[in-house]
Design an enzyme around this catalytic site. Sequence first.
Site, short mmCIF file in Angstrom:
data_model
loop_
_atom_site.label_atom_id
_atom_site.label_comp_id
_atom_site.label_asym_id
_atom_site.label_seq_id
_atom_site.Cartn_x
_atom_site.Cartn_y
_atom_site.Cartn_z
N SER A 165 -34.93 60.23 30.47
CA SER A 165 -35.51 61.53 30.11
C SER A 165 -34.52 62.31 29.27
O SER A 165 -33.32 62.28 29.56
CB SER A 165 -35.83 62.37 31.35
OG SER A 165 -36.33 63.64 30.95
N TYR A 219 -47.39 57.82 45.79
CA TYR A 219 -47.24 56.36 45.90
C TYR A 219 -46.63 55.99 47.26
O TYR A 219 -46.98 54.99 47.85
CB TYR A 219 -46.37 55.82 44.75
CG TYR A 219 -47.19 55.36 43.58
CD1 TYR A 219 -47.85 56.28 42.76
CD2 TYR A 219 -47.35 54.00 43.28
CE1 TYR A 219 -48.63 55.86 41.69
CE2 TYR A 219 -48.12 53.58 42.21
CZ TYR A 219 -48.75 54.51 41.42
OH TYR A 219 -49.52 54.09 40.36
N TYR A 259 -40.07 70.13 30.74
CA TYR A 259 -39.15 69.34 31.57
C TYR A 259 -39.43 69.61 33.04
O TYR A 259 -39.63 68.69 33.83
CB TYR A 259 -37.71 69.74 31.22
CG TYR A 259 -36.63 68.97 31.93
CD1 TYR A 259 -36.45 67.60 31.69
CD2 TYR A 259 -35.76 69.60 32.80
CE1 TYR A 259 -35.43 66.90 32.33
CE2 TYR A 259 -34.74 68.92 33.44
CZ TYR A 259 -34.57 67.57 33.20
OH TYR A 259 -33.56 66.89 33.83
N ASN A 277 -45.63 54.31 35.17
CA ASN A 277 -45.40 52.89 34.86
C ASN A 277 -44.36 52.27 35.80
O ASN A 277 -44.51 51.14 36.26
CB ASN A 277 -44.91 52.73 33.41
CG ASN A 277 -46.02 52.96 32.41
OD1 ASN A 277 -47.20 52.77 32.73
ND2 ASN A 277 -45.67 53.38 31.21
#
Length: 331
Positions: free
Chosen positions: A76, A160, A146, A100
């Site tokens: 980043s 997740y 950001y 991803n």
Amino acid sequence: MKKVLITGAAGFLGSHLCDKFINEGYQVIGMDNLITGDLKNIEHLFPNKNFEFYNHDVTTFVHIPGDLDYILHFASPASPIDYLKIPIHTLKVGALGTHNLLGLAREKNARILIASTSEVYGDPLVHPQSEDYYGNVSSIGPRGVYDEAKRFQEAITMAYHRYHGMETRIARIFNTYGPRMRLNDGRVIPAFMGQALRGEDLTVFGDGLQTRSFCFIEDQIEGLYRLLLSDYVYPVNIGNPEEMTILDFAEEVLSLTGANNRIIFKELPEDDPMQRRPDISLAKKILGWEPKVSREEGMRKPFAYFKSLSKEELYKSAHKDFSEHEHIRKN
Ligand code: UDP
């Protein structure tokens, strides 16, 4: 031999992580698209048979052959002027890139550590910042690209973990310094040290009474390493709680470098946080970690590094030119 993927490998934190994992006996795959990273930071690892480098943008599908034990997502832009110049890509790497990599971690059954930031606290109304503070962030301000990407990153990582039962870790990283910072990335440490070395005025933004707390890179890397290997899934602050004003810091840089440049005042950037200091009680408790290197000792290292750069690099135009990455902005 355990295998680890480190994204943002050619950057400041990423390259030091590559060194750490190589030294700890891991097989390391470094990945970077070199927008803000520099191959110079990892070229010493190229001859090492346990190190591989992929030039890839993680906002597109990430493929890694074979097994993978750990992923550390450190890709980043991370300095305010960088994410102002490449705002869309900053959002994409925090959001699509993280998606991803979570998908890859799930496919490989790998544990993933996400580089979050003290910026999730925005311009904090609670001081010092502990992990249970929800923050004070402007979603539409210049830093929003950001801050909100990193907040989304935390949210999708927890999703997740909860939905797929995956092993996830979230580090909230506070201001960190050391060798390999980009001299022209706009952040205060390279900015002041570069100015001191070039004989220029040191540019303090605002009245300089805003505070930051600076952590030496070796301490930061040790904290991140311990967090990865811990079993704690909620966010953990990693930083140095020793707080100071930017004006005092400018004076400290002048005394360290022996320069007698003037300090001048410039306009404070929009949404620049007024205060920042990590509460690291949680890291102390669950990781048995706290910073060891004093600023006096630590600051000598980036200074020696900046001094060793060529004159050409020292005088290179103030900001990196992103025009060669025009295609990214169009995507
Ligand atoms: N700053 C400054 N002069 C500079 C660069 C930065 O006074 O040439 C200030 C900036 O306004 C902020 C602090 O230093 O208050 C730290 O800025 P940096 O860009 O390093 O990171 P931040 O902590 O704001 O993300």
